[in-house]
Design an enzyme around this catalytic site. Structure first.
Site, mmCIF file in Angstrom:
data_model
loop_
_atom_site.group_PDB
_atom_site.id
_atom_site.type_symbol
_atom_site.label_atom_id
_atom_site.label_comp_id
_atom_site.label_asym_id
_atom_site.label_seq_id
_atom_site.Cartn_x
_atom_site.Cartn_y
_atom_site.Cartn_z
ATOM 1 N N LYS A 189 3.791 1.091 7.721
ATOM 2 C CA LYS A 189 2.806 2.176 7.553
ATOM 3 C C LYS A 189 1.766 1.821 6.502
ATOM 4 O O LYS A 189 0.632 2.308 6.552
ATOM 5 C CB LYS A 189 3.516 3.487 7.221
ATOM 6 N N THR A 246 0.705 8.656 4.210
ATOM 7 C CA THR A 246 0.049 7.501 3.594
ATOM 8 C C THR A 246 -1.360 7.293 4.143
ATOM 9 O O THR A 246 -2.237 6.795 3.444
ATOM 10 C CB THR A 246 0.900 6.236 3.810
ATOM 11 N N GLU A 279 1.147 -2.374 -1.399
ATOM 12 C CA GLU A 279 2.002 -3.325 -0.699
ATOM 13 C C GLU A 279 1.380 -3.830 0.612
ATOM 14 O O GLU A 279 1.644 -4.950 1.045
ATOM 15 C CB GLU A 279 3.361 -2.687 -0.387
#
Length: 337
Positions: A189, A246, A279
């Site tokens: 995601k 997100t 990330e």
């Protein structure tokens, strides 16, 4: 006897998870910076990552790794994927046998392409392994807003015990046995969120965002199932839930990176200006390596990789996606007819 919890890593999410656990169990938070540990202990605030948010007075912090690990009945790893292996190696000499280890990290190791649960099994064999994941924005949880998460483990008894440690009136924790699916949902995601942010930065509308999220979920599911995850996992909290949060939240680091890319900044400029890890930037490289190995079509992830690592602009990425042909909506994630 109380289960003693130690959280390794005093970033925004590690601190928030420690705060949640401290309401139900004796909890200490390890920070590599002694000054930050002292501030959390003395002022009940993490000024580096969560300034203005008060932490529970019963939460203790320390910069002594040996103390934090030797006293732990449950070890929670809240460090980024890039430092995950070295952190596991550092805790290994102090960790008692059979202590469960739970990962909060949503990334893959560069080079090996291993998930964090696989790293735990490799470096700390014999310890029950779990994943805590879901649509969890740290500041909203500390502000007292309702949220839900998933603890993924293959040992139901241990999972239920851990569930009770993190559960709160406004923080619901569910159990899922699908470690692979839950973990890959969290990993992938972040890459799709960069694409969603790029759309925002380019000035696209809600229709575009909805298309990116939905087609992104198809890619997340496609790779997750190919690696052994259960299809239904990706329609739950660890899949769709985490993806939506997100992709749309202004608090999301990965969406933030994408938005700035959409506005024309370079990836190096963006990363240099951030004090927290996004990330999805590094993960996009590993995801495309996995996609090539598995023979998977991952067009959104491929364009994100191209912008983050291949010198493409966000505008070029979206133009490339729009030029692609269309087929059956569920190709690659549903049985062939």
């Amino acid at each position: 006897m109380d289960i003693r919890v130690s959280v390794i890593g005093a970033g925004s999410w590690g601190t928030t998870v420690a705060a949640l656990a401290s309401h139900n169990a004796p909890t200490q938070l390890w920070s590599r910076r002694a000054t930050l540990a002292e501030q959390i202990d003395r002022d009940h605030e993490n000024g580096d990552y969560l300034a203005g948010y008060r932490l529970p007075s019963q939460l203790r912090a320390t910069a002594d790794l040996e103390k934090a690990v030797t006293e732990a009945d449950l070890l929670v790893m809240g460090v980024p994927s890039s430092g995950f292996r070295s952190s596991l190696e550092a805790v290994k000499p102090f960790l008692r046998p059979w202590v469960p280890v739970v990962s909060l990290s949503k990334g893959l190791e560069l080079g090996t392409k291993l998930r964090m649960s696989q790293l735990i099994e490799e470096v700390l064999p014999g310890h029950p392994v779990g994943i805590l994941t879901g649509p969890n924005l740290a500041k909203e949880i500390l502000a007292g807003h309702a949220a839900a998460s998933v603890i993924a483990m293959d040992d139901d008894n241990v999972a239920k015990a851990i569930q009770q440690i993190f559960q709160a009136d406004l923080f619901r924790v569910y159990i899922n046995e699908d470690i692979v699916g839950c973990e890959m949902g969290g990993v992938l995601k972040n890459v799709i969120a960069i694409a969603s942010g790029m759309a925002d930065g380019l000035g696209a509308g809600d229709n575009t965002r909805a298309a990116v999220i939905t087609r992104g979920l198809s890619e997340v599911t496609r790779m997750g199932v190919a690696l052994g995850g259960e299809p239904l996992t990706f329609s739950g909290l660890a899949g769709m839930g985490d993806l939506v949060a997100t992709c749309i939240s202004t608090q999301s680091r990965n969406r933030h990176v994408g938005e700035r890319l959409g506005k024309g900044e370079t990836i190096d400029e963006i990363i240099a200006a951030m004090n927290m890890v996004a990330e999805g930037v590094k993960t996009s490289k590993v995801v495309m390596e996995l996609a090539d190995e598995l023979g998977l079509d991952m067009p959104i992830a491929q364009e994100v990789y191209g912008v983050c690592h291949g010198g493409r602009t966000a505008a070029e990425a979206y133009a490339g996606l729009l030029k692609r042909g269309t087929g059956r909506e569920m190709d690659g994630i549903s049985p062939a007819r």
